[in-house]
Design an enzyme around this catalytic site. Structure first.
Site, PDB file in Angstrom:
ATOM      1  N   ARG A  80      -1.247   6.990  -0.333  1.00 25.48           N
ATOM      2  CA  ARG A  80      -1.908   6.621   1.143  1.00 25.48           C
ATOM      3  C   ARG A  80      -1.289   7.481   2.072  1.00 25.48           C
ATOM      4  O   ARG A  80      -1.881   7.642   3.175  1.00 25.48           O
ATOM      5  CB  ARG A  80      -1.599   5.192   1.025  1.00 25.48           C
ATOM      6  N   LYS A 183      -2.648   4.675   7.665  1.00 26.07           N
ATOM      7  CA  LYS A 183      -1.550   3.895   8.336  1.00 26.07           C
ATOM      8  C   LYS A 183      -1.002   4.967   9.551  1.00 26.07           C
ATOM      9  O   LYS A 183       0.351   5.345   9.182  1.00 26.07           O
ATOM     10  CB  LYS A 183      -0.607   3.732   7.175  1.00 26.07           C
ATOM     11  N   GLU A 219      -8.876  -7.845   9.220  1.00 27.60           N
ATOM     12  CA  GLU A 219      -7.381  -7.863   8.687  1.00 27.60           C
ATOM     13  C   GLU A 219      -6.737  -8.961   9.573  1.00 27.60           C
ATOM     14  O   GLU A 219      -7.099  -9.426  10.616  1.00 27.60           O
ATOM     15  CB  GLU A 219      -6.543  -6.526   9.197  1.00 27.60           C
TER      16      GLU A 219
HETATM   17  N1  PLP Z   1      -3.083  -3.882   6.734  1.00 29.02           N
HETATM   18  C1  PLP Z   1      -2.113  -3.315   7.468  1.00 29.02           C
HETATM   19  C2  PLP Z   1      -2.646  -3.201   8.943  1.00 29.02           C
HETATM   20  C3  PLP Z   1      -0.961  -3.299   7.275  1.00 29.02           C
HETATM   21  O1  PLP Z   1       0.250  -2.648   8.100  1.00 29.02           O
HETATM   22  C4  PLP Z   1      -0.215  -3.240   5.877  1.00 29.02           C
HETATM   23  C5  PLP Z   1       0.843  -3.022   5.536  1.00 29.02           C
HETATM   24  O2  PLP Z   1       1.194  -2.079   5.061  1.00 29.02           O
HETATM   25  C6  PLP Z   1      -1.073  -3.682   5.089  1.00 29.02           C
HETATM   26  C7  PLP Z   1      -2.525  -4.137   5.555  1.00 29.02           C
HETATM   27  C8  PLP Z   1      -0.643  -4.079   3.592  1.00 29.02           C
HETATM   28  O3  PLP Z   1      -0.782  -3.051   2.915  1.00 29.02           O
HETATM   29  P1  PLP Z   1       0.333  -2.822   1.825  1.00 29.02           P
HETATM   30  O4  PLP Z   1       0.037  -4.222   0.821  1.00 29.02           O
HETATM   31  O5  PLP Z   1       0.122  -1.761   0.940  1.00 29.02           O
HETATM   32  O6  PLP Z   1       1.607  -2.867   2.233  1.00 29.02           O
HETATM   33  C1  COI Z   2       4.278  -3.376   5.512  1.00 26.23           C
HETATM   34  O1  COI Z   2       3.752  -4.613   4.996  1.00 26.23           O
HETATM   35  O2  COI Z   2       4.849  -2.561   4.965  1.00 26.23           O
HETATM   36  C2  COI Z   2       3.846  -2.994   6.858  1.00 26.23           C
HETATM   37  O3  COI Z   2       3.916  -1.924   7.173  1.00 26.23           O
HETATM   38  C3  COI Z   2       3.674  -4.048   7.821  1.00 26.23           C
HETATM   39  C4  COI Z   2       4.554  -3.382   9.082  1.00 26.23           C
HETATM   40  C5  COI Z   2       3.763  -2.841  10.172  1.00 26.23           C
HETATM   41  C6  COI Z   2       5.455  -4.210   9.498  1.00 26.23           C
END
Ligand code: PLP
Ligand code: COI
Length: 339
Positions: A80, A183, A219
Site C-alpha cells: 500500500r 494513505k 469511512e
Molecule cells: N481508513 C483510514 C482513513 C485510515 O487512516 C486507516 C488506517 O490506516 C484505515 C482505514 C485502516 O487501515 P488499516 O487496517 O490498514 O490500518
Molecule cells: C492506523 O490505523 O494505523 C492509522 O493510520 C490511523 C492513524 C491515522 C491514526
C-alpha cells in the site's frame, strides 16, 4: 521507562531512542541510517512541505507470551505504501528497504515494546516525503523515507467500549477520483475540521459519506466501516476509501467462522437494518459503534443493546488480537517474528 503505565497508554507520540532513515537521491535509494534525533532538516522548498508529496503507513508490533516480537502483515503495508507513493508520483520504497528499516527501528527500541498482556503495542510509523526543492508544481527528485516507533494504547479512549459517531455532510474527506484510496497526508488534513466538529459535539469521530451523492457510507475517521446484518459481514465498496488491511483480515476471519461477507455500497438508510456496527483499522482494531447521528436528517441509529459490543464484533476482535499476539496459531501467514 519503568514508570510507564503500559495498561493505560494513550494513542499518542512518545519519544523512543532511535529512528531509521533512507534517502532517495540521483535516482536511487541509499543506505539505511540510524538517528537519535526527533527532527529532520528539510529544504524550505521541499515538495513535501508545499505540494503535499507525503505518504505514511501505520502498523503494530506485539510482544507475545513467549517474549517474541510479532509484526502483522507488513507486506500488505509495504504494497500500500508503494501504491501511495505511485499515486502522488513519489519514489517507491522497495519491500526489502521497508522491512529492514522497520525491523531495525523495532530492535533498536526494544525496551519501548509494551509487555505481553498490557493491551498496548508498539506502533510503527513509516513515512515518505519529497525533500527535493521545487517551486513549480512537479514531483521532487529527492525523497526521505523514515520509520519511527512509539508505544500506544487504544486509538479510541473507550477501547472496546462502544462509541458514538456523527455523519458529516458539510465536508468531504476525499473525492471519488481523488486520493482517498491511498494513505497520503492530504486526506487527513481534509478530515480535520469534520473530526474537530464531531469532538466538539461529544462524538468520538465522524462517518464520512461518499462525496458525489452523499448517500453512501465511506469511512469512519481514520478507520473503515463494517456492519453485521443477520449472519453477514458488510463493508462499503467505494473508490474513495482506504483499503484497510484490518478489514481485509476481518473478512477472512469472518468467512472462516461461517459468516458471509459483502463488499458493496451501503446507503445511510441501511444503517437501520444493522445489528452490529464498528470501525476497524490498525489503530482502532475494532471499535464498536453504539450510535450514529445524522445531524441533517435528525435520524439516530442505535446498535448496542445494554451499551455492550455485539457478539460477532467481539469474536472477531478477540480472534484478531490472538493471532497478532501469538496466543493462537496463525494459519494465514500474517505474522512475522522479529529476531
Ligand atoms: N481508513 C483510514 C482513513 C485510515 O487512516 C486507516 C488506517 O490506516 C484505515 C482505514 C485502516 O487501515 P488499516 O487496517 O490498514 O490500518
Ligand atoms: C492506523 O490505523 O494505523 C492509522 O493510520 C490511523 C492513524 C491515522 C491514526
Amino acid at each position: 521507562m519503568d514508570t510507564i503505565d503500559w495498561g493505560h497508554l494513550p494513542f499518542g507520540y512518545q519519544k523512543t531512542d532511535y529512528n531509521v532513515r533512507c534517502y532517495y537521491r540521483n535516482g536511487k535509494w541509499g543506505e539505511l541510517e540510524v538517528s537519535s534525533s526527533e527532527f529532520v532538516n528539510v529544504h524550505i522548498a521541499a515538495t513535501g512541505l508545499h505540494y503535499g508529496q507525503e505518504a505514511f503507513e501505520g502498523m503494530k508490533a506485539f510482544c507475545g507470551k513467549d517474549g517474541k516480537i510479532r509484526v502483522f502483515r507488513w507486506k500488505e503495508n509495504a504494497r500500500r505504501f508503494r501504491s501511495s507513493a505511485a499515486g502522488i508520483r513519489m519514489a517507491e520504497v522497495p519491500d526489502t528497504i521497508f522491512k529492514n528499516a522497520i525491523w531495525k527501528a523495532i530492535k533498536l527500541n526494544r525496551k519501548h515494546l509494551p509487555p505481553y498482556g498490557s493491551g498496548a503495542s508498539l506502533y510503527i510509523r513509516p513515512l515518505l516525503f519529497g525533500v527535493g526543492a521545487e517551486v513549480g508544481v512537479k514531483p521532487a527528485k529527492e525523497y526521505l523515507f523514515l520509520v519511527f516507533v512509539t508505544p500506544v494504547g487504544p486509538y479510541f479512549k473507550e477501547g472496546i467500549k462502544p462509541v458514538e459517531m456523527m455523519i458529516c455532510r458539510e465536508c468531504d474527506r476525499a473525492a471519488p477520483l481523488g486520493t482517498g484510496h491511498i494513505k497520503v497526508g492530504g486526506n487527513y488534513a481534509a478530515s480535520l475540521s469534520a473530526i474537530e466538529q464531531a469532538h466538539s459535539n461529544g462524538y468520538a469521530n465522524v462517518v464520512f459519506l461518499d462525496a458525489k451523492e452523499k448517500k453512501y457510507i465511506d469511512e469512519c475517521g481514520p478507520a473503515n466501516f463494517f456492519a453485521i446484518k443477520g449472519s453477514t459481514y458488510v463493508t462499503p465498496d467505494s473508490p474513495s476509501i482506504l483499503p484497510s488491511i484490518t478489514n481485509k483480515s476481518l473478512i477472512q476471519l469472518a468467512e472462516d467462522m461461517g459468516i458471509k461477507s459483502e463488499r458493496r455500497p451501503i446507503s445511510v438508510e441501511e444503517l437501520s437494518s444493522f445489528e452490529e456496527v464498528g470501525a476497524c483499522g490498525t489503530a482502532a482494531v475494532i471499535s464498536p459503534i453504539a450510535k450514529i447521528v445524522d445531524s441533517e436528517t435528525g435520524n439516530v441509529y442505535l446498535f448496542c443493546k445494554d451499551g455492550k459490543p455485539g457478539p460477532i464484533s467481539m469474536k472477531l476482535y478477540h480472534k484478531l488480537i490472538a493471532i497478532q499476539t501469538g496466543d493462537e496459531p496463525d494459519p494465514y501467514g500474517w505474522v512475522d517474528i522479529v529476531d
